[in-house]
Design an enzyme around this catalytic site. Structure first.
Site, PDB file in Angstrom:
ATOM      1  N   THR A   1     -47.448  -0.229 104.017  1.00 33.09           N
ATOM      2  CA  THR A   1     -48.709  -0.277 103.296  1.00 33.09           C
ATOM      3  C   THR A   1     -48.811   0.784 102.209  1.00 33.09           C
ATOM      4  OG1 THR A   1     -51.118  -0.156 103.501  1.00 33.09           O
ATOM      5  CG2 THR A   1     -49.839   1.165 105.041  1.00 33.09           C
ATOM      6  N   ASP A   2     -49.405   0.367 101.105  1.00 34.78           N
ATOM      7  CA  ASP A   2     -49.760   1.294 100.043  1.00 34.78           C
ATOM      8  C   ASP A   2     -50.886   2.199 100.538  1.00 34.78           C
ATOM      9  OD1 ASP A   2     -48.500   1.556  97.646  1.00 34.78           O
ATOM     10  OD2 ASP A   2     -49.984   0.463  96.479  1.00 34.78           O
TER      11      ASP A   2
END
Length: 783
Positions: A292-293
């Site tokens: 995930t960013d």
């Protein structure tokens, strides 16, 4: 060029050239109806109707035709609802562009662009129509979608750009020349995919359906031989055989599955997740690892200037002034907006200056470069990552030590910092003068920690991937209670990828200082061990998002990334990803329930009728009753698209053997139910054949629909009832069957209310036998 088109002229050209979109041909209601009429199930029903008419059963002919039309209209109504809803989803994916009209830049839907419009495009934006470049600042365009060439091409003034390509770097201003269907290559359509590859679950169920088809045909052939030996009338036998094929073969399987998936997509949309590739739903249900960013997913993406540090006798106001000069003034860029808002807040008076050249920041340069000119001359400004800008500056040791100390302190406290430097009278970025530091704050989302914990508890590993430095990343992982090491780029560069195993990912909470090529490698390697989801927002995330099993574009992602992603989020936050994964698991749980129910029902009906037909040389149901049982089944089957299911706490896995064994077990229980009932009413109670046929019709309908209550959950059926839609649908069909039996309408003979009550009690008791079979099967598979 200075003012763009007027609103009146733009409207005139829109009327003349039409919307900037490729027209999509939609089938009319009558074409859809005609397609339904020539489907296999409809042709067989029509054949059964005409055979009934031919042998003198006129009422049966008309009734089968009416049932067929009602069945088709219900299916068309549901499909039309799904189509209309998906059209609304596509409207949410419409591209927006900055266009110059009436002397000012404004954002409009790309469908309303016309020839002559002046459009400004930044990195990551898709070219909305064919056009000519009128201004280009270090622009390169990726035309791989159109030409297959993966490397971007540099574009300068007067160059041609085509619809569907996207800006890989730089900022371009183009003049639209052709739109819509008149473009050379055609417009890239951002839409929910309708033509999709079959999922593994669908392929598996279709394989079982083929088995049932063969079983039905073998049964029909065997019965035909038996009855022909008995010299049964050929046309009546043909009608009976056709009826059995209609009831036994799950011909409506693809339609029902499509409806379940499409209504599931609408449920996902309510959770702010738009599915662009329907075949990605199975991968999403199976996701067990998320890269995930940080920005917009774990944080709120509401960037604010938290603090200002000035160097070399500059003031705080001057730091903000130069930083504001060095931005692209892009109101879609959160950092540009944060700096601009700070300038307004402290009332910085901007000098009269002209931007001569601007090179936007990217993941490689990690800084923007601006050349400005005012009355004192030219000044080059660099704004970007502190370590990068510091490498361009001249420092004395004291200033350098102070600078590094303050950057490190900010990072440890979770702040991202930008450095701004200048050089007067020279265009080269070297020996620059440090102006100051700007500390940026992006607050962690309140639900981020809880959601990360929820995902881990539900079998999904979570690792953060960010371009931030190690100190900032460590600060965030600690707040999220992400256990494991933080791996920075220097450690990643020394890694021997051939020796990386699954545990390496489990033991890593975050990867810091990551470049696009690093993120791509992480995704590609992780796919060897996991079903990987990866999200992003910028053009630099494109390779990794495309490579992941499920690529996710967050709310503020560039249009090129949205075009490549499997799922587009309409709101920020990791909770949206959690909801999307859970909803996708529910969709496939519904498909699993349908497959269990449909396969066991077909198995039960085929074998029961075959056994009784061979032993007693007669069908236990009339052709009309068999067709009615099949069509009454369609109502609760369609309602399964809305059934509630238990949230699966682990990624979905197809256990074909278990499902086939369980559906066969349900089928065998139903066969036992039918045969025992037949022996009692035929050999013990000695009821006549007309009464037996009516009782059998009622028993098959009631028992079959009660099986849905058992099959739809692994819990005890009374602890987890189906949705209201399913309860209403099954109750309606069971009540209909009971009224038909009570009145004798369409039945060989009416039966009294007491008999109907006994059939219900019998069906309910055998429902508990099916429940015990389910419990035994679960224990056996668990062992």
């Amino acid at each position: 060029m200075e003012s763009g088109l007027s609103t009146l002229e733009a409207q005139h050209r829109l009327n003349r050239f039409g919307p900037n979109e490729i027209p999509v041909k939609h089938d009319s209601f009558f074409i859809k109806l005609a397609r339904k009429l020539v489907s296999p199930i409809s042709l067989m029903l029509l054949a059964a109707a005409w055979l009934s008419l031919f042998i003198g059963k006129v009422f049966d002919f008309y009734f089968i035709i009416v049932l067929l039309l009602i069945n088709m209209l219900i299916a068309l109504w549901q499909e039309n609802k799904a189509d209309s809803a998906i059209k609304k989803l596509n409207d949410n994916l419409a591209q927006k562009n900055q266009v110059l009209r009436e002397g000012r830049w404004q954002v409009i839907d790309s469908r309303y662009l016309v020839p002559g419009d002046i459009v400004r495009l930044a990195g990551g934006e898709v070219v909305p129509a064919d056009g000519q470049v009128v201004e280009a600042k270090h622009v390169s365009v990726n035309e791989s979608v159109l030409t297959g060439e993966s490397l971007p091409k540099e574009k300068t003034a007067n160059a041609t750009v085509y619809s569907g390509s996207f800006i890989a770097a730089g900022i371009a201003v183009i003049k639209i020349t052709t739109t819509g269907k008149n473009t050379n290559f055609g417009k890239t359509v951002f839409s929910v995919e309708r033509i999709r590859k079959k999922s593994l679950l669908e392929k598996d169920v279709l394989d079982i359906s083929k088995f049932l088809t063969v079983l039905s045909l073998v049964a029909v052939a065997a019965l035909s031989v038996v009855f022909l030996v008995q010299r049964a009338p050929f046309l009546e036998l043909l009608t009976l055989d056709l009826s059995l094929v209609i009831a036994g073969i799950p011909i409506s399987l693809p339609t029902v599955m499509t409806l379940i998936i499409e209504f599931g997509v609408l449920a996902l949309a309510k959770k702010n997740a738009l599915v662009r590739r329907l075949s990605a739903l199975e991968d999403l249900a199976n996701v067990n690892y998320l890269l995930t960013d940080k920005t917009g997913t774990l944080t709120k993406n509401l960037i604010t200037v938290q603090d200002i540090y000035a160097y070399n006798n500059f003031t705080h106001n001057e730091v903000v002034l130069y930083a504001n000069l060095a931005t692209a003034k892009n109101d879609q860029d959160v950092i540009d907006v944060a700096i601009s808002n700070k300038a307004k807040e402290i009332q910085v008076e901007m000098p009269r200056s002209t931007v001569i050249d601007f090179i936007p920041a990217d993941s490689v340069r990690k800084r923007s470069t601006t050349l400005v000119k005012d009355e004192t001359g030219e000044t080059v400004l660099s704004l970007g990552a502190p370590q990068v800008v510091a490498g361009l500056c001249r420092f004395d040791q004291t200033t350098k030590a102070k600078f590094e100390r303050e950057v490190e302190t900010l990072a440890k406290n979770g702040y991202r910092s930008l450095a701004i430097a200048r050089r007067l009278g020279n265009k080269q970025e070297r020996d620059m003068e440090l102006i100051g530091l700007i500390a940026l704050s992006d607050t962690l989302r309140e639900d981020a920690k809880a959601v990360v914990g929820f995902l881990k508890d539900n079998g999904i590993g979570v690792t953060m991937v960010t371009g931030d430095n190690r100190a900032i990343t460590t600060h965030i992982t600690q707040k999220l209670s992400l256990d494991g090491q933080v791996v920075a780029k220097d450690a990643l560069d020394r890694l021997d990828w051939s020796k990386v195993q699954k545990d390496y990912y489990y033991q890593t909470s975050a990867f810091a200082e990551i470049l696009p090529e690093d993120k791509l490698k992480l995704v590609q390697k992780a796919k060897e061990f996991f079903i990987v989801a990866a999200n992003g927002d910028g053009i630099n995330d494109l390779p990794a998002v495309k490579a992941a099993n499920v690529g996710i574009a967050i709310k503020n992602a560039v249009t090129a990334l949205k075009a490549a992603a499997d799922i587009v989020l309409l709101s920020n936050g990791i909770s949206v990803i959690r909801d999307a994964i859970i909803e996708s698991r529910k969709i496939f749980a519904r498909l699993y329930t349908y497959s269990l129910y449909r396969i066991s029902e077909s198995f039960r009906l085929i074998i029961t009728i075959s056994v009784l037909g061979i032993i007693y040389r007669i069908y236990p149901l009339t052709p009309l009753q068999i067709i009615m049982v099949a069509l009454l089944n369609d109502i609760p089957i369609i309602s399964l698209a809305f059934d509630k299911v238990k949230i699966v706490t682990r990624p979905a896995r197809i256990n074909a053997k278990k499902r086939f064994a369980l559906s066969s077990l349900y089928g065998l229980t139903g066969i036992g139910n039918s045969l025992v009932l037949f022996l009692i009413i035929r050999n013990v109670l000695h009821l006549n054949w007309d009464v037996i046929q009516t009782i059998y019709f009622l028993k098959l309908t009631v028992s079959g629909h009660l099986l849905i209550y058992v099959a739809h959950t692994r819990q005890r059926w009374w602890r987890f009832l189906p949705s209201r839609e399913v309860i209403w649908a099954t109750s309606l069909t069971q009540l209909t069957a009971s009224l038909l039996a009570l009145t004798g309408f369409l039945m060989p003979v009416a039966v009294p209310f007491g008999t109907i009550l006994l059939v219900w009690i019998w069906a309910f008791l055998w429902m508990q036998v099916s429940e015990l079979a389910k419990v035994a099967a679960d224990k056996w598979w668990a062992d």
